[in-house]
Write a protein that holds these residues in place. Sequence first.
Motif, PDB file in Angstrom:
ATOM      1  N   VAL A 157      45.183  34.513  47.209  1.00 35.50           N
ATOM      2  CA  VAL A 157      45.333  33.368  46.308  1.00 35.50           C
ATOM      3  C   VAL A 157      43.967  32.918  45.792  1.00 35.50           C
ATOM      4  O   VAL A 157      43.774  32.683  44.600  1.00 35.50           O
ATOM      5  CB  VAL A 157      46.035  32.203  47.039  1.00 35.50           C
ATOM      6  CG1 VAL A 157      46.210  31.027  46.081  1.00 35.50           C
ATOM      7  CG2 VAL A 157      47.379  32.641  47.585  1.00 35.50           C
ATOM      8  N   ALA A 158      43.006  32.813  46.703  1.00 36.78           N
ATOM      9  CA  ALA A 158      41.676  32.351  46.319  1.00 36.78           C
ATOM     10  C   ALA A 158      41.018  33.322  45.341  1.00 36.78           C
ATOM     11  O   ALA A 158      40.400  32.899  44.352  1.00 36.78           O
ATOM     12  CB  ALA A 158      40.803  32.188  47.566  1.00 36.78           C
ATOM     13  N   PHE A 159      41.150  34.603  45.596  1.00 38.56           N
ATOM     14  CA  PHE A 159      40.524  35.594  44.719  1.00 38.56           C
ATOM     15  C   PHE A 159      41.198  35.626  43.343  1.00 38.56           C
ATOM     16  O   PHE A 159      40.530  35.872  42.326  1.00 38.56           O
ATOM     17  CB  PHE A 159      40.584  36.976  45.365  1.00 38.56           C
ATOM     18  CG  PHE A 159      39.699  37.108  46.565  1.00 38.56           C
ATOM     19  CD1 PHE A 159      38.328  37.240  46.422  1.00 38.56           C
ATOM     20  CD2 PHE A 159      40.229  37.083  47.837  1.00 38.56           C
ATOM     21  CE1 PHE A 159      37.502  37.355  47.524  1.00 38.56           C
ATOM     22  CE2 PHE A 159      39.418  37.192  48.956  1.00 38.56           C
ATOM     23  CZ  PHE A 159      38.041  37.330  48.802  1.00 38.56           C
ATOM     24  N   ALA A 160      42.508  35.385  43.314  1.00 42.10           N
ATOM     25  CA  ALA A 160      43.219  35.407  42.035  1.00 42.10           C
ATOM     26  C   ALA A 160      42.698  34.325  41.095  1.00 42.10           C
ATOM     27  O   ALA A 160      42.686  34.503  39.869  1.00 42.10           O
ATOM     28  CB  ALA A 160      44.721  35.245  42.262  1.00 42.10           C
ATOM     29  N   ILE A 161      42.256  33.204  41.664  1.00 41.23           N
ATOM     30  CA  ILE A 161      41.728  32.117  40.843  1.00 41.23           C
ATOM     31  C   ILE A 161      40.515  32.589  40.046  1.00 41.23           C
ATOM     32  O   ILE A 161      40.333  32.242  38.875  1.00 41.23           O
ATOM     33  CB  ILE A 161      41.347  30.916  41.735  1.00 41.23           C
ATOM     34  CG1 ILE A 161      42.611  30.328  42.392  1.00 41.23           C
ATOM     35  CG2 ILE A 161      40.635  29.839  40.917  1.00 41.23           C
ATOM     36  CD1 ILE A 161      42.314  29.219  43.386  1.00 41.23           C
ATOM     37  N   VAL A 178      47.609  39.801  39.466  1.00 39.04           N
ATOM     38  CA  VAL A 178      48.493  39.782  40.646  1.00 39.04           C
ATOM     39  C   VAL A 178      48.606  41.183  41.245  1.00 39.04           C
ATOM     40  O   VAL A 178      48.638  41.343  42.471  1.00 39.04           O
ATOM     41  CB  VAL A 178      49.888  39.244  40.264  1.00 39.04           C
ATOM     42  CG1 VAL A 178      50.802  39.230  41.482  1.00 39.04           C
ATOM     43  CG2 VAL A 178      49.771  37.838  39.694  1.00 39.04           C
ATOM     44  N   MET A 179      48.628  42.190  40.400  1.00 38.61           N
ATOM     45  CA  MET A 179      48.737  43.567  40.891  1.00 38.61           C
ATOM     46  C   MET A 179      47.515  43.963  41.718  1.00 38.61           C
ATOM     47  O   MET A 179      47.648  44.549  42.804  1.00 38.61           O
ATOM     48  CB  MET A 179      48.921  44.542  39.732  1.00 38.61           C
ATOM     49  CG  MET A 179      50.272  44.477  39.047  1.00 38.61           C
ATOM     50  SD  MET A 179      51.661  44.935  40.120  1.00 38.61           S
ATOM     51  CE  MET A 179      51.302  46.672  40.444  1.00 38.61           C
ATOM     52  N   VAL A 180      46.311  43.674  41.224  1.00 39.61           N
ATOM     53  CA  VAL A 180      45.108  44.138  41.921  1.00 39.61           C
ATOM     54  C   VAL A 180      44.733  43.244  43.101  1.00 39.61           C
ATOM     55  O   VAL A 180      43.884  43.615  43.910  1.00 39.61           O
ATOM     56  CB  VAL A 180      43.899  44.246  40.962  1.00 39.61           C
ATOM     57  CG1 VAL A 180      44.188  45.203  39.827  1.00 39.61           C
ATOM     58  CG2 VAL A 180      43.483  42.883  40.431  1.00 39.61           C
ATOM     59  N   THR A 181      45.358  42.071  43.216  1.00 45.11           N
ATOM     60  CA  THR A 181      45.064  41.184  44.349  1.00 45.11           C
ATOM     61  C   THR A 181      46.238  41.186  45.329  1.00 45.11           C
ATOM     62  O   THR A 181      46.251  41.947  46.286  1.00 45.11           O
ATOM     63  CB  THR A 181      44.747  39.765  43.866  1.00 45.11           C
ATOM     64  OG1 THR A 181      45.833  39.276  43.033  1.00 45.11           O
ATOM     65  CG2 THR A 181      43.464  39.733  43.069  1.00 45.11           C
ATOM     66  N   TYR A 182      47.230  40.362  45.076  1.00 40.86           N
ATOM     67  CA  TYR A 182      48.309  40.191  46.053  1.00 40.86           C
ATOM     68  C   TYR A 182      49.123  41.461  46.276  1.00 40.86           C
ATOM     69  O   TYR A 182      49.378  41.849  47.423  1.00 40.86           O
ATOM     70  CB  TYR A 182      49.240  39.055  45.623  1.00 40.86           C
ATOM     71  CG  TYR A 182      50.391  38.863  46.582  1.00 40.86           C
ATOM     72  CD1 TYR A 182      50.178  38.294  47.835  1.00 40.86           C
ATOM     73  CD2 TYR A 182      51.664  39.293  46.263  1.00 40.86           C
ATOM     74  CE1 TYR A 182      51.213  38.146  48.734  1.00 40.86           C
ATOM     75  CE2 TYR A 182      52.707  39.153  47.159  1.00 40.86           C
ATOM     76  CZ  TYR A 182      52.477  38.575  48.391  1.00 40.86           C
ATOM     77  OH  TYR A 182      53.509  38.451  49.285  1.00 40.86           O
ATOM     78  N   VAL A 183      49.552  42.114  45.203  1.00 40.18           N
ATOM     79  CA  VAL A 183      50.369  43.323  45.357  1.00 40.18           C
ATOM     80  C   VAL A 183      49.593  44.389  46.129  1.00 40.18           C
ATOM     81  O   VAL A 183      50.141  45.066  47.012  1.00 40.18           O
ATOM     82  CB  VAL A 183      50.830  43.865  43.994  1.00 40.18           C
ATOM     83  CG1 VAL A 183      51.484  45.242  44.143  1.00 40.18           C
ATOM     84  CG2 VAL A 183      51.812  42.898  43.347  1.00 40.18           C
TER      85      VAL A 183
END
Length: 491
Positions: A157-161, A178-183
């Motif tokens: 979440v933090a990195f997505a920001i 979202v794909m390169v972070t959470y997914v």
Amino acid sequence: MPDTLIIIFVIGILAAALTYFIPAGSFESQDVTYLVDGAEKTRSVIDPSSFAYATDEAGELVYNKVSFFASGGGIGLMNFPFEGLVSGSKWGSAIGVIMFMLLIGGSFGVVIRTGSIDTGILHLINKTKGSEALFVPVLFALFALGGAVFGMGEEAVAFAIIIAPLMVRLGYDSITTVMVTYVATQIGFASSWMNPFSVAIAQGIAGVPVLSGMTFRMALWAGFTLIGIAFTMMYAARIKRNPTSSLTYESDAHFRAQEDTSGKVKEWTLGDTLVMLTVLATTIWVVYGVVAHAWYIPEIASQFFTMGFIVAIIGTIFRLNGMTLNDAAAAFKEGAELMLAPALLVGCAKGVLLILGGDSSDASVLNTILNSAGGFISGLPDVVAAWLMYVFQSVFNFFVTSGSGQAALTMPLLAPLADIAGVTRQVAVLAFQLGDGFTNIIVPTSASLMATLGVCRIDWGVWIKFCGRFIALLFVLSSVVVVGAHLAGFA
């Protein structure tokens, strides 16, 4: 698609309806011990042979019927959102995750207010022209590695920001973020060879040597990570050719509006360097704490809050973007406000689980579903049983998204059933980790998913429309892996 909140409420109505048709049941618990890196761990799990339906004084089955409204802290259809929002503890969903979201949202609001992120992104774009495509595979691989090694999830979440505006500036969209972070973290989580929060616990509970089958799982991680990278790169390339084809083109206007329209990049200052070093140092420190000291939500939130505090001082001293302490305070509140919508969704989704009794050791509908599924699987041919174990874990993950929590509930039941069905326990663990991990990408009951979608301003309905094919691909490949592992005698 209806708004995500409407979808969750409809699911809540269906869950409440189930309580009128499925009687409540319960398991007794027992403690199991297992070794991880030479250290003995103990965990309380269900006793699969102890299931019993709840009965009243007359011997009749008990149905935990959910009424329209319940008082005294009970769960009713009209108060499940509130009960979901205040449920849990600081260690997890829902209240812990919600506070975590508000704190990191506020902290990164301060970082963004300094303007250092925007200036850094523009400088980075200027210096990497022609090689922007490398961002997607490199970031995806790093986040997948984080998911595999230490169960990275909430941290995305933090990195997505930070990454969301970068991706939009590079010509991609927030879905790519979202794909390169959470997914990516969930790809790593599902195919991990050493994740202490899923595969290690599941193997210990199932009586399989912890971290056994590592070579096979490493190859599995590499394969699924490459598939995820390829899918993401193809999508990102299509969006770069035609940005308006993105499902989030309108909502990404927020990130496009942050672009510097003056025609030149602002000068990079010592203050900007100190801000970025603070963010980098915090990230490294958090990763170290998670790996070395098993930090979780309270500790991680505290470190990011400290980051925001230090950045506020730096921004004020160097007058970054004309920043004052009052500006820092306002930016913190504005950052937290952006997280309120996804925080509400996290609480409401948890309320749905409470309707089914998923957060209680008392007799519940969820226990009955678990026992019935186990009994059904045990009577099937071995190949079908192995595959249905994976299907069951995928579905059950909607109700219990915690990897360790799902392992404690399902592995004590499925491990002995695997023996009966002629499936090795290692395959049962494999079915658990693949089913538990990949469906985290779509289930609205996943707090980390909803939070990441929230900071990227993506509605859950839009997300489902996008990732449907990707999830179908993962499901087919996972089915092949589980069945193939069974036929090969993976043990």
